[in-house]
Design an enzyme around this catalytic site. Structure first.
Site, PDB file in Angstrom:
ATOM      1  N   ASN A   9     -31.420 -29.163  -5.079  1.00 42.31           N
ATOM      2  CA  ASN A   9     -32.236 -29.154  -6.299  1.00 42.31           C
ATOM      3  C   ASN A   9     -31.365 -29.703  -7.422  1.00 42.31           C
ATOM      4  O   ASN A   9     -30.451 -29.031  -7.892  1.00 42.31           O
ATOM      5  CB  ASN A   9     -32.686 -27.712  -6.602  1.00 42.31           C
ATOM      6  CG  ASN A   9     -33.413 -27.609  -7.933  1.00 42.31           C
ATOM      7  OD1 ASN A   9     -33.729 -28.620  -8.553  1.00 42.31           O
ATOM      8  ND2 ASN A   9     -33.674 -26.383  -8.356  1.00 42.31           N
ATOM      9  N   TRP A  10     -31.664 -30.926  -7.825  1.00 39.57           N
ATOM     10  CA  TRP A  10     -30.821 -31.586  -8.828  1.00 39.57           C
ATOM     11  C   TRP A  10     -31.149 -31.126 -10.249  1.00 39.57           C
ATOM     12  O   TRP A  10     -30.480 -31.554 -11.196  1.00 39.57           O
ATOM     13  CB  TRP A  10     -30.946 -33.110  -8.691  1.00 39.57           C
ATOM     14  CG  TRP A  10     -30.408 -33.633  -7.381  1.00 39.57           C
ATOM     15  CD1 TRP A  10     -29.588 -32.963  -6.519  1.00 39.57           C
ATOM     16  CD2 TRP A  10     -30.640 -34.920  -6.793  1.00 39.57           C
ATOM     17  NE1 TRP A  10     -29.295 -33.761  -5.426  1.00 39.57           N
ATOM     18  CE2 TRP A  10     -29.932 -34.963  -5.570  1.00 39.57           C
ATOM     19  CE3 TRP A  10     -31.378 -36.050  -7.174  1.00 39.57           C
ATOM     20  CZ2 TRP A  10     -29.943 -36.085  -4.739  1.00 39.57           C
ATOM     21  CZ3 TRP A  10     -31.394 -37.167  -6.340  1.00 39.57           C
ATOM     22  CH2 TRP A  10     -30.674 -37.174  -5.139  1.00 39.57           C
ATOM     23  N   LYS A  11     -32.170 -30.307 -10.400  1.00 41.79           N
ATOM     24  CA  LYS A  11     -32.542 -29.790 -11.727  1.00 41.79           C
ATOM     25  C   LYS A  11     -32.614 -30.963 -12.722  1.00 41.79           C
ATOM     26  O   LYS A  11     -33.001 -32.064 -12.339  1.00 41.79           O
ATOM     27  CB  LYS A  11     -31.572 -28.684 -12.155  1.00 41.79           C
ATOM     28  CG  LYS A  11     -31.482 -27.588 -11.074  1.00 41.79           C
ATOM     29  CD  LYS A  11     -30.801 -26.340 -11.523  1.00 41.79           C
ATOM     30  CE  LYS A  11     -30.762 -25.346 -10.360  1.00 41.79           C
ATOM     31  NZ  LYS A  11     -30.191 -24.054 -10.732  1.00 41.79           N
ATOM     32  N   HIS A  95     -39.599 -21.654  -9.054  1.00 43.44           N
ATOM     33  CA  HIS A  95     -38.156 -21.530  -9.275  1.00 43.44           C
ATOM     34  C   HIS A  95     -37.918 -20.567 -10.435  1.00 43.44           C
ATOM     35  O   HIS A  95     -38.683 -20.558 -11.407  1.00 43.44           O
ATOM     36  CB  HIS A  95     -37.539 -22.899  -9.579  1.00 43.44           C
ATOM     37  CG  HIS A  95     -36.039 -22.854  -9.550  1.00 43.44           C
ATOM     38  ND1 HIS A  95     -35.310 -22.376 -10.610  1.00 43.44           N
ATOM     39  CD2 HIS A  95     -35.153 -23.175  -8.583  1.00 43.44           C
ATOM     40  CE1 HIS A  95     -34.024 -22.420 -10.298  1.00 43.44           C
ATOM     41  NE2 HIS A  95     -33.901 -22.902  -9.073  1.00 43.44           N
ATOM     42  N   GLU A  97     -36.030 -20.593 -12.858  1.00 41.96           N
ATOM     43  CA  GLU A  97     -35.940 -21.210 -14.188  1.00 41.96           C
ATOM     44  C   GLU A  97     -37.332 -21.514 -14.738  1.00 41.96           C
ATOM     45  O   GLU A  97     -37.552 -21.486 -15.952  1.00 41.96           O
ATOM     46  CB  GLU A  97     -35.054 -22.467 -14.123  1.00 41.96           C
ATOM     47  CG  GLU A  97     -33.593 -22.061 -13.963  1.00 41.96           C
ATOM     48  CD  GLU A  97     -32.720 -23.031 -13.196  1.00 41.96           C
ATOM     49  OE1 GLU A  97     -33.100 -24.204 -13.031  1.00 41.96           O
ATOM     50  OE2 GLU A  97     -31.637 -22.603 -12.738  1.00 41.96           O
ATOM     51  N   GLU A 167     -33.661 -16.718  -4.016  1.00 38.26           N
ATOM     52  CA  GLU A 167     -32.619 -17.079  -4.980  1.00 38.26           C
ATOM     53  C   GLU A 167     -32.465 -15.939  -5.981  1.00 38.26           C
ATOM     54  O   GLU A 167     -33.213 -15.870  -6.965  1.00 38.26           O
ATOM     55  CB  GLU A 167     -33.014 -18.358  -5.730  1.00 38.26           C
ATOM     56  CG  GLU A 167     -33.151 -19.568  -4.843  1.00 38.26           C
ATOM     57  CD  GLU A 167     -32.976 -20.865  -5.633  1.00 38.26           C
ATOM     58  OE1 GLU A 167     -32.042 -21.608  -5.302  1.00 38.26           O
ATOM     59  OE2 GLU A 167     -33.731 -21.116  -6.568  1.00 38.26           O
ATOM     60  N   GLY A 173     -26.154 -20.566 -10.551  1.00 38.13           N
ATOM     61  CA  GLY A 173     -25.314 -21.254 -11.524  1.00 38.13           C
ATOM     62  C   GLY A 173     -24.241 -20.380 -12.154  1.00 38.13           C
ATOM     63  O   GLY A 173     -23.622 -20.752 -13.146  1.00 38.13           O
ATOM     64  N   SER A 212     -25.358 -20.328  -6.023  1.00 39.96           N
ATOM     65  CA  SER A 212     -23.918 -20.575  -5.935  1.00 39.96           C
ATOM     66  C   SER A 212     -23.430 -20.787  -4.500  1.00 39.96           C
ATOM     67  O   SER A 212     -22.336 -20.346  -4.146  1.00 39.96           O
ATOM     68  CB  SER A 212     -23.141 -19.449  -6.625  1.00 39.96           C
ATOM     69  OG  SER A 212     -23.471 -19.395  -8.002  1.00 39.96           O
ATOM     70  N   GLY A 234     -25.814 -26.748  -8.170  1.00 41.62           N
ATOM     71  CA  GLY A 234     -24.617 -27.464  -8.629  1.00 41.62           C
ATOM     72  C   GLY A 234     -23.919 -28.260  -7.538  1.00 41.62           C
ATOM     73  O   GLY A 234     -23.552 -29.428  -7.754  1.00 41.62           O
TER      74      GLY A 234
END
Ligand code: 13P
Length: 253
Positions: A9-11, A95, A97, A167, A173, A212, A234
Site C-alpha cells: 500500500n503506497w498510500k 483502511h 486511515e 492492521e 507506521g 510495521s 513503508g
C-alpha cells in the site's frame, strides 16, 4: 493451502518517475518459482502508469479506496467500475486511515465492499483496533464488529471473493508491530468468525497482517498458521525491502 499474498500500500507517496523505478526494480526480483502473489496499490493518478508497466507481469494492482456509488454527481469519488476499467483487480476498503481521518463507518465500508464486488473487484477489507481499544481488552470485539458488519450486509459467500487485512492501528507506521503471537491470535478470531458461517469459505479466505512489517520481522509473522501474507506500507516503497518480505513469504508460507 492458501496462497500467500504480499501487498504494497503506497498510500500518498510516489511520482511517475519514482513509481517507474520502483516497478522496474520489483519486476527484476520476481521469483518465477515463488508461491507468493504480489499486489501493489498506488495512488489513483498512477493506476494507468502501473497498468502499462505491469502488462504481462505477474503482479496485480489495485486502488486504495472506492466510492460506494456506481455513478453520478459525486465530485472527487471514483467508482469500482472505473477501477476495473483501468485494470485494477483489487481495492482496499476500510483502511484505518480512511476510518479515522475520513470518518468511514462500518456501514460505509460494507457498502464499498459490495460496490467493489459488484464491479468484479476483490475487496481487501481492512480491520483493526486502536491502542485504546487494545488496552481496554476490546480487540476481539472491535474486529468482530468490523467484520460482522460486512458479513451481515454482504453474506459469507462474498468472502470467497475477498481478502481480509488485520492492521492494528497502533502498529501502522509506528515501528511497533504486533508480536507474531498477538497477530496470530486475532487472525484466528477472524477466521473462526467466518468459519462459523461457512467452514470452507472461512478456511480459504486469506487474512493478511499489516503494521510495521519489515524484512527483519516478516518471516516470523508470516510463518503463523492463520497469517496468509502482509499488507505493507513503508517497506513497500523500496523494492529491496518489499521484495525481501516477498522472499520471506516464499520461504515460510
Ligand atoms: P506500515 O507498514 O507503514 O506500518 O503501514 C501498514 C499499512 O497501513 C498498510 O496498509
Amino acid at each position: 493451502m492458501r496462497t500467500p499474498l504480499i501487498a504494497g500500500n503506497w498510500k500518498m507517496h510516489g511520482s511517475r518517475a519514482g513509481i517507474g523505478r520502483l516497478l522496474t526494480d520489483i519486476r527484476a526480483q520476481i521469483d518465477p518459482n515463488g508461491r507468493a502473489e504480489l499486489l501493489v496499490v498506488p495512488p489513483f493518478p498512477y493506476l494507468d502508469l502501473v497498468a502499462s508497466q505491469l502488462d504481462g507481469v505477474p503482479v496485480a494492482f489495485g486502488a486504495q479506496d472506492v466510492s460506494a456509488h456506481a455513478e453520478g454527481a459525486y465530485t472527487g469519488e471514483v467508482s469500482a467500475a472505473m477501477l476495473a476499467d483501468c485494470g485494477c483487480t483489487h481495492v482496499l476498503v476500510g483502511h484505518s486511515e480512511r476510518r479515522t481521518l475520513h470518518g468511514e463507518s462500518d456501514e460505509s465500508v460494507a457498502a464499498k465492499f459490495m460496490a467493489a464486488q459488484a464491479a468484479g473487484l476483490c475487496p481487501v477489507l481492512c480491520v483493526g483496533e486502536t491502542l485504546a481499544e487494545r488496552d481496554q481488552d476490546r480487540t476481539e470485539e472491535v474486529v468482530q464488529r468490523q467484520v460482522g458488519r460486512v458479513l451481515k450486509e454482504a453474506g459469507i459467500a462474498a468472502f470467497s471473493r475477498a481478502v481480509v487485512a488485520y492492521e492494528p492501528v497502533w502498529a501502522i507506521g509506528t515501528g511497533r508491530t504486533a508480536s507474531p503471537v498477538q497477530a496470530q491470535a486475532v487472525h484466528a478470531v477472524i477466521r473462526a468468525q467466518l468459519q462459523a458461517e461457512d467452514a470452507t469459505i472461512g478456511g480459504q479466505v486469506r487474512i493478511l497482517y499489516g503494521g510495521s512489517v519489515k524484512p527483519d520481522n516478516a518471516a516470523e509473522i508470516l510463518a503463523r498458521e492463520d497469517i496468509d501474507g502482509g499488507l505493507i506500507g513503508g517497506a513497500s516503497l523500496q523494492a529491496d525491502s518489499f521484495m525481501a518480505i516477498y522472499r520471506a513469504a516464499n520461504q515460510v508460507c
